[in-house]
Design a protein around this motif. Structure first.
Motif, PDB file in Angstrom:
ATOM      1  N   MET A   1      51.559  17.521 -63.639  1.00  0.00           N
ATOM      2  CA  MET A   1      52.932  17.923 -63.357  1.00  0.00           C
ATOM      3  C   MET A   1      53.700  16.701 -62.856  1.00  0.00           C
ATOM      4  O   MET A   1      53.521  16.272 -61.712  1.00  0.00           O
ATOM      5  N   PRO A   2      54.549  16.103 -63.689  1.00  0.00           N
ATOM      6  CA  PRO A   2      55.267  14.900 -63.273  1.00  0.00           C
ATOM      7  C   PRO A   2      56.334  15.215 -62.237  1.00  0.00           C
ATOM      8  O   PRO A   2      56.807  16.347 -62.132  1.00  0.00           O
ATOM      9  N   ALA A   3      56.695  14.190 -61.471  1.00  0.00           N
ATOM     10  CA  ALA A   3      57.773  14.356 -60.497  1.00  0.00           C
ATOM     11  C   ALA A   3      59.085  14.593 -61.237  1.00  0.00           C
ATOM     12  O   ALA A   3      59.396  13.923 -62.216  1.00  0.00           O
ATOM     13  N   SER A   4      59.835  15.562 -60.786  1.00  0.00           N
ATOM     14  CA  SER A   4      61.094  15.897 -61.441  1.00  0.00           C
ATOM     15  C   SER A   4      62.229  15.060 -60.872  1.00  0.00           C
ATOM     16  O   SER A   4      62.101  14.426 -59.823  1.00  0.00           O
ATOM     17  N   ARG A   5      63.366  15.083 -61.579  1.00  0.00           N
ATOM     18  CA  ARG A   5      64.547  14.387 -61.072  1.00  0.00           C
ATOM     19  C   ARG A   5      64.993  14.999 -59.754  1.00  0.00           C
ATOM     20  O   ARG A   5      65.420  14.309 -58.841  1.00  0.00           O
ATOM     21  N   GLY A   6      64.866  16.330 -59.651  1.00  0.00           N
ATOM     22  CA  GLY A   6      65.209  16.997 -58.404  1.00  0.00           C
ATOM     23  C   GLY A   6      64.335  16.537 -57.256  1.00  0.00           C
ATOM     24  O   GLY A   6      64.796  16.425 -56.115  1.00  0.00           O
ATOM     25  N   GLY A   7      63.061  16.253 -57.546  1.00  0.00           N
ATOM     26  CA  GLY A   7      62.166  15.758 -56.511  1.00  0.00           C
ATOM     27  C   GLY A   7      62.606  14.404 -55.984  1.00  0.00           C
ATOM     28  O   GLY A   7      62.496  14.121 -54.782  1.00  0.00           O
ATOM     29  N   LYS A   8      63.116  13.558 -56.873  1.00  0.00           N
ATOM     30  CA  LYS A   8      63.595  12.240 -56.447  1.00  0.00           C
ATOM     31  C   LYS A   8      64.867  12.377 -55.599  1.00  0.00           C
ATOM     32  O   LYS A   8      65.041  11.661 -54.609  1.00  0.00           O
ATOM     33  N   ILE A   9      65.743  13.303 -55.999  1.00  0.00           N
ATOM     34  CA  ILE A   9      66.957  13.554 -55.208  1.00  0.00           C
ATOM     35  C   ILE A   9      66.572  14.071 -53.827  1.00  0.00           C
ATOM     36  O   ILE A   9      67.158  13.680 -52.810  1.00  0.00           O
ATOM     37  N   LYS A  10      65.571  14.951 -53.784  1.00  0.00           N
ATOM     38  CA  LYS A  10      65.085  15.496 -52.512  1.00  0.00           C
ATOM     39  C   LYS A  10      64.623  14.374 -51.592  1.00  0.00           C
ATOM     40  O   LYS A  10      64.963  14.351 -50.398  1.00  0.00           O
ATOM     41  N   THR A  11      63.872  13.423 -52.135  1.00  0.00           N
ATOM     42  CA  THR A  11      63.362  12.314 -51.326  1.00  0.00           C
ATOM     43  C   THR A  11      64.502  11.465 -50.776  1.00  0.00           C
ATOM     44  O   THR A  11      64.488  11.065 -49.600  1.00  0.00           O
ATOM     45  N   VAL A  12      65.505  11.200 -51.608  1.00  0.00           N
ATOM     46  CA  VAL A  12      66.657  10.405 -51.161  1.00  0.00           C
ATOM     47  C   VAL A  12      67.404  11.134 -50.046  1.00  0.00           C
ATOM     48  O   VAL A  12      67.751  10.536 -49.012  1.00  0.00           O
ATOM     49  N   LEU A  13      67.644  12.429 -50.227  1.00  0.00           N
ATOM     50  CA  LEU A  13      68.367  13.204 -49.211  1.00  0.00           C
ATOM     51  C   LEU A  13      67.589  13.264 -47.902  1.00  0.00           C
ATOM     52  O   LEU A  13      68.167  13.118 -46.817  1.00  0.00           O
ATOM     53  N   GLN A  14      66.280  13.473 -47.987  1.00  0.00           N
ATOM     54  CA  GLN A  14      65.467  13.508 -46.773  1.00  0.00           C
ATOM     55  C   GLN A  14      65.511  12.162 -46.054  1.00  0.00           C
ATOM     56  O   GLN A  14      65.637  12.113 -44.825  1.00  0.00           O
ATOM     57  N   THR A  15      65.424  11.081 -46.811  1.00  0.00           N
ATOM     58  CA  THR A  15      65.444   9.742 -46.211  1.00  0.00           C
ATOM     59  C   THR A  15      66.765   9.469 -45.510  1.00  0.00           C
ATOM     60  O   THR A  15      66.795   8.985 -44.368  1.00  0.00           O
ATOM     61  N   VAL A  16      67.879   9.790 -46.183  1.00  0.00           N
ATOM     62  CA  VAL A  16      69.203   9.556 -45.591  1.00  0.00           C
ATOM     63  C   VAL A  16      69.395  10.425 -44.350  1.00  0.00           C
ATOM     64  O   VAL A  16      69.893   9.957 -43.314  1.00  0.00           O
ATOM     65  N   ALA A  17      68.982  11.693 -44.438  1.00  0.00           N
ATOM     66  CA  ALA A  17      69.147  12.605 -43.302  1.00  0.00           C
ATOM     67  C   ALA A  17      68.350  12.122 -42.091  1.00  0.00           C
ATOM     68  O   ALA A  17      68.865  12.082 -40.962  1.00  0.00           O
ATOM     69  N   ILE A  18      67.100  11.742 -42.312  1.00  0.00           N
ATOM     70  CA  ILE A  18      66.270  11.258 -41.203  1.00  0.00           C
ATOM     71  C   ILE A  18      66.858   9.976 -40.622  1.00  0.00           C
ATOM     72  O   ILE A  18      66.926   9.802 -39.397  1.00  0.00           O
ATOM     73  N   GLY A  19      67.301   9.072 -41.494  1.00  0.00           N
ATOM     74  CA  GLY A  19      67.912   7.835 -41.017  1.00  0.00           C
ATOM     75  C   GLY A  19      69.134   8.101 -40.145  1.00  0.00           C
ATOM     76  O   GLY A  19      69.330   7.452 -39.108  1.00  0.00           O
ATOM     77  N   LEU A  20      69.952   9.071 -40.546  1.00  0.00           N
ATOM     78  CA  LEU A  20      71.140   9.408 -39.757  1.00  0.00           C
ATOM     79  C   LEU A  20      70.762   9.970 -38.387  1.00  0.00           C
ATOM     80  O   LEU A  20      71.355   9.599 -37.365  1.00  0.00           O
ATOM     81  N   PHE A  21      69.776  10.864 -38.349  1.00  0.00           N
ATOM     82  CA  PHE A  21      69.375  11.441 -37.063  1.00  0.00           C
ATOM     83  C   PHE A  21      68.716  10.399 -36.161  1.00  0.00           C
ATOM     84  O   PHE A  21      68.838  10.470 -34.935  1.00  0.00           O
ATOM     85  N   LEU A  22      68.027   9.442 -36.755  1.00  0.00           N
ATOM     86  CA  LEU A  22      67.463   8.356 -35.951  1.00  0.00           C
ATOM     87  C   LEU A  22      68.571   7.479 -35.368  1.00  0.00           C
ATOM     88  O   LEU A  22      68.418   6.900 -34.287  1.00  0.00           O
ATOM     89  N   LEU A  23      69.688   7.401 -36.076  1.00  0.00           N
ATOM     90  CA  LEU A  23      70.788   6.525 -35.676  1.00  0.00           C
ATOM     91  C   LEU A  23      71.717   7.156 -34.645  1.00  0.00           C
ATOM     92  O   LEU A  23      72.332   6.444 -33.834  1.00  0.00           O
ATOM     93  N   LEU A  24      71.834   8.485 -34.641  1.00  0.00           N
ATOM     94  CA  LEU A  24      72.862   9.158 -33.848  1.00  0.00           C
ATOM     95  C   LEU A  24      72.811   8.806 -32.362  1.00  0.00           C
ATOM     96  O   LEU A  24      73.821   8.404 -31.774  1.00  0.00           O
TER      97      LEU A  24
END
Length: 234
Positions: A136-159
């Motif tokens: 089961m290959p990684a989907s495009r949605g899975g890559k978007i999920k990873t980007v969103l999670q990374t940005v969200a975590i980065g923002l909360f670390l920064l706040l």
């Protein structure tokens, strides 16, 4: 006419690259950075601002290695079995550490890491069991999920460390933006998880149907009748 020489040697499958390479070293580095990141984030209950800045820097460095090691492995054909196993372990370990760490210092509620980590663990187990049927290959949605999670975590670390340098209005806007990104990450995480389950069910159904068709195929033999193979008596 066959132009291939009769005595030519059969084509051989290229040997797997050595696991001792730069992409795998970066993956191992990312795994080693996970406990370092947690120690920095949790220092003084998350209230040591110097350590918080360092935690953010380590998180961004670790995520950068995720991008670099993948690009290097594909560009220079350094994809190995070790990398296939270690890379997702490194990614999920870092994400889990960040989400659990933020929940421990009460900057996000516990239901956020619970939802995301249950999905990640569940899909990992599902893909493991589906290996016998199909990859089961990684989907495009899975890559978007990873980007969103990374940005969200980065923002909360920064706040928190950034709050002392900006006005209350800017800080409030950043909090709202961080939650919008985190909400999007959670939604995409759930949707892609459901999509993987649907894909798995379809693959399992198709595989079962194919195996059933193969089992019902008649064996080679006389086409019909009494099996008479001599001259037609008529």
């Amino acid at each position: 006419m066959n132009d291939r020489p009769e005595n030519s040697a059969p084509e051989q499958t290229p040997a797997e690259p050595s696991p001792w390479n730069v992409p795998n070293a970066l993956t191992v580095l990312r795994i080693l950075l996970v406990p370092v990141f947690l120690v920095l984030l949790l220092a003084d209950g998350g209230q040591d601002m110097t350590m918080r800045w360092w935690a953010l820097a380590v998180f961004l460095l670790a995520m950068a290695t995720d991008k670099i090691d993948g690009d290097l492995a594909r560009k220079y054909n350094l994809i190995t079995n070790f990398g296939k196993i270690a890379d997702p372990i490194a990614d999920k370990s870092l994400m889990a550490a960040a989400l659990i760490g933020l929940a421990m210092i009460t900057e996000i509620p516990w239901w956020v890491p619970v939802i995301i980590l249950i999905r990640e663990l569940g899909i990992t187990v599902l893909r493991f069991f589906m290996i016998r049927i199909a990859v089961m290959p990684a989907s495009r949605g899975g890559k978007i999920k990873t980007v969103l999670q990374t940005v969200a975590i980065g923002l909360f670390l920064l706040l928190t460390p950034l709050a002392e340098f900006v006005s209350d209005g800017v800080n409030f806007a950043l909090i709202v933006f961080a939650w919008l990104v985190m909400t999007a990450a959670i939604v995409v995480t759930i949707v892609t998880g459901v999509d993987y389950c649907v894909q798995a069910a379809k693959l399992a159904k198709d595989s079962h149907a194919a195996n059933g068709s193969a089992g019902e195929r008649p064996a080679d033999g006389p086409p019909s009748g009494d099996g008479h193979t001599g001259p037609d008596p008529r």
